[in-house]
Structure formats: structure tokens, C-alpha cells
Write a protein that holds these residues in place. Structure first.
Motif, PDB file in Angstrom:
ATOM      1  N   GLN A  18      -5.911   6.825  -1.360  1.00  0.00           N
ATOM      2  CA  GLN A  18      -5.940   5.363  -1.537  1.00  0.00           C
ATOM      3  C   GLN A  18      -5.097   4.730  -0.430  1.00  0.00           C
ATOM      4  N   PHE A  19      -5.644   3.707   0.186  1.00  0.00           N
ATOM      5  CA  PHE A  19      -4.974   3.030   1.302  1.00  0.00           C
ATOM      6  C   PHE A  19      -4.983   1.534   1.010  1.00  0.00           C
ATOM      7  N   VAL A  20      -3.806   0.924   1.077  1.00  0.00           N
ATOM      8  CA  VAL A  20      -3.658  -0.496   0.756  1.00  0.00           C
ATOM      9  C   VAL A  20      -3.052  -1.219   1.949  1.00  0.00           C
ATOM     10  N   ALA A  21      -3.650  -2.336   2.323  1.00  0.00           N
ATOM     11  CA  ALA A  21      -3.138  -3.131   3.450  1.00  0.00           C
ATOM     12  C   ALA A  21      -3.016  -4.579   3.010  1.00  0.00           C
ATOM     13  N   ALA A  22      -1.898  -5.217   3.338  1.00  0.00           N
ATOM     14  CA  ALA A  22      -1.693  -6.622   2.944  1.00  0.00           C
ATOM     15  C   ALA A  22      -2.555  -7.555   3.775  1.00  0.00           C
TER      16      ALA A  22
END
Lengths: 178, 191
Positions: free
Chosen positions: A131-135
């Protein structure tokens, strides 16, 4: 969308085994990078990146068995703009002076540590993201920097422009944002 | 290099405002199957990602499940969960936010790791993260002076300033001054 991507941003994770006896020298080398600024600045598509030496996995008291790594490993991660393939081309071209004392201390690293052979090595040792989260997944490093610069200049102009006549204000804005 | 302003962690984990956190935890056997489902669900049902993104101090974060070592393909006895985050502020406040705001998400992700104490109360959770955290040997931020909030504000402002620049070319001074005031009112929360 691939789990390695969020918008145009991409997550790269590479884990390579450190050669026996090289861990201390690798640690000293990476530690020394702080003083002279980061070579990662030569990769303009890098938002954030890190090297971490993993001596071993932590064994939790609840674990029925140990699960040793076997040797220290070097973790490299990067949060980058755009396609991974061309990013690795840039890395293997622009970080040649650092690649040798870093990945050259890892098992299986090509000699010299550069070019397509290094790229293949890094790809082989890649770990897929869950899982990869970017603002701000759609913004490149260049766009982020432009935004930060715009914000600073706008704040400065807002302070300076207080009390200016409309014509002076318009001239000041045009000078600041041509 | 910009002096570190992040707090609550080792100096090597800090570059300017940015803090690196790197955590490995050992996954129970059922987690080998559970976590891939969690990751797929997070991609298909992006509400959890949106909740994370609403924590206004995270630039980028990732989880990965390591079942084999990539170098030689050796299957590990246990899977290991890798977590990294790039954020700003303080380490303690960061873990507090995870514990208090994303309580259920943290249980979902770390609940299959050995020794995970539950996010609440936060003190044992922090101790768990500390035990499993590794210090970076080198950490880099392309914009170390900026918090996530500043980045998001800058991106919003850049578009609006550019729009005024283009519209302003056709405006007289009075109309421009009115548009300028309107812009400042609109973006005052981002300055």
C-alpha cells in the motif's frame, strides 16, 4: 493501478544483502554523506529517499521461532516522480561515484556498480509495495518547489503591497510574477 | 544541509522539517494471507487511504509484505511487514495520531504482527514502534523546509496566482486591485 503507484508518484523499495565485514564501512560511508549534502539531490525526481542498514529482523518475545536475515541488509527506498524505469536509468548514471561504495558493498552487485548492470541488480532486489499513500500524488518535485516558491513570494508581496495604489500594485505583481 | 526541526527521533531520521520512520514487524502465519487482502481492499476502497491523507503531516507512506528475500529467493520462516513514512512534526504526535485517529486501520494492518499491543492506549503502541524501528543511515528530502500543509498550500496557490497573472494582463489597475483582494481573501488560509 499498481500498488507501487499513487497518481504519478512511484514507490521504490530495494533490499540487498551486505557483504560480510562491510557493514561498518557502509555505515560510516552513509553517515558521512550528511556532511556534504545528499547525492540524492542529483536525482531531481526524488521527493524523499533513504538508505537504512537492517542488521537483522527484530525478534518479538511472542514469536515461537527466530527468523534471522542471515546477514545485514541494505534498504533503499525512494518516493519518485513518473516511470521507475527511466528513474533507475538516471540513478545508475548520476550516482556512479556513490553507487560503488554503497551497493558495491552488497552481495551480487555488478562491478563496476553502474549503468544497465546496476539497474538490473536493483530491479532484481526490488520489493513490491502493498500500500502506497501520497498526500499530493499528482504533483512532481518541480511542481512542489514551484508552489512553495510561489507561496513565499505571494506572502512577501502581500506584506509589501499594503497601502500601494492600484497601478503600483499591478506593477509590483507583474514584476513578482512575470 | 538544513538543520533538523523534527522532534522525538534520532537526528539521522530528520532532514529539516521531514522525519523518516522505518519499521519492520514479524507477521503471524495468518497475516501472510490477511495482509495482501487488506492491501487490495485499501486500493479498491480508498477510504482508508483518504483517512491517512487527511492526517495533514504525512507526505508519503508505504507498507510492504516481505515473504522472500529478493536476492536469493529464500523463503522467510515468517513474513515481515515493512512500514515507512515521511512526515513532519514530532514523532510522538505522529504515533498519537495513528493511535487515536486511525485506531481501526492500525489494528487491521498491524494486528497480525507478533507483539502488537493494540493502538490504544498509545504508550504501549509507541513502545512497540520504538522497539521495531530502525534508524536511517541517510535520509533525504527534496524540500526539507516544507511541511505537508505548506506543500498543499503552495500547490493550490500556484494555480490561483497563475490564473490571476493571465487574467490580469487584460485588466486595468482598479479591476486588478479588486481581483488581488479577492485572491488574498480566497487563499488567506494557505498563507
Amino acid at each position: 493501478m499498481s500498488a507501487d503507484r499513487a497518481g504519478q508518484a512511484c514507490a521504490l523499495t530495494v533490499l540487498t544483502p551486505v557483504l560480510t565485514g562491510e557493514e561498518a564501512a557502509l555505515h560510516d560511508y552513509l553517515d558521512g554523506l550528511h556532511a556534504g549534502g545528499s547525492p540524492l539531490a542529483r536525482l531531481p525526481r526524488t521527493h524523499f529517499a533513504r538508505w537504512v542498514i537492517v542488521p537483522d529482523f527484530v525478534t518479538d518475545p511472542e514469536q515461537p521461532h527466530d527468523d534471522p536475515l542471515g546477514c545485514a541488509h541494505l534498504l533503499f527506498t525512494s518516493n519518485l516522480d513518473g516511470p521507475l524505469d527511466s528513474y533507475l536509468d538516471e540513478l545508475c548514471e548520476r550516482l556512479v561515484p556513490e553507487a560503488e561504495p554503497i551497493w558495491g558493498r552488497c552481495a551480487g552487485c555488478p562491478q563496476p556498480a553502474a549503468g544497465p548492470a546496476l539497474k538490473a541488480y536493483l530491479l532484481h532486489n526490488r520489493i513490491r509495495t502493498g500500500q502506497f499513500v501520497a498526500a499530493y500524488p499528482r504533483a512532481t518535485v518541480a511542481e512542489v518547489r514551484h508552489g512553495l516558491d510561489t507561496r513565499e513570494r505571494l506572502i512577501a508581496l502581500a506584506v509589501r503591497a499594503q497601502g500601494l495604489e492600484p497601478a503600483e500594485l499591478q506593477r509590483a505583481f507583474r514584476a513578482e510574477f512575470p | 544541509m538544513l538543520a533538523g526541526t523534527g522532534t522525538g527521533t534520532e537526528s539521522r531520521n530528520v532532514h529539516g522539517q521531514a522525519i523518516a520512520i522505518t519499521v519492520f514487524s514479524t507477521v503471524k502465519p495468518w497475516g501472510r494471507l490477511w495482509l495482501p487482502v487488506v492491501f487490495v481492499a485499501a486500493r479498491l476502497l480508498p477510504r482508508s487511504q483518504e483517512r491517512l491523507a487527511r492526517l495533514s503531516f504525512i507526505h508519503f507512506a508505504r507498507w510492504a509484505l516481505i515473504r522472500r528475500l529478493p536476492y536469493d529467493g529464500r523463503r522467510l520462516r515468517y513474513a515481515h511487514l515493512f512500514f515507512e513514512s515521511n512526515f513532519n512534526g514530532g514523532w510522538e504526535e505522529y504515533i498519537d495520531a495513528f493511535a487515536y485517529i486511525l485506531t481501526r486501520d492500525m489494528r487491521t494492518v498491524w494486528g497480525s504482527s507478533y507483539g502488537f499491543p493494540d493502538p490504544l492506549p498509545a504508550a504501549p503502541f509507541k513502545a512497540y514502534i520504538r522497539r521495531n524501528e530502525l534508524e536511517a543511515s541517510h535520509f533525504y528530502s527534496a524540500y526539507p523546509e516544507a511541511t505537508t500543509t505548506m506543500v498543499l498550500a503552495g500547490l493550490e496557490l500556484a494555480g490561483k496566482v497563475d490564473a490571476l497573472r493571465r487574467r490580469g494582463e487584460r485588466m486595468g489597475p482598479e479591476a486588478f486591485a479588486a481581483a488581488w483582494r479577492e485572491l488574498l481573501t480566497d487563499v488567506q488560509g494557505s498563507l
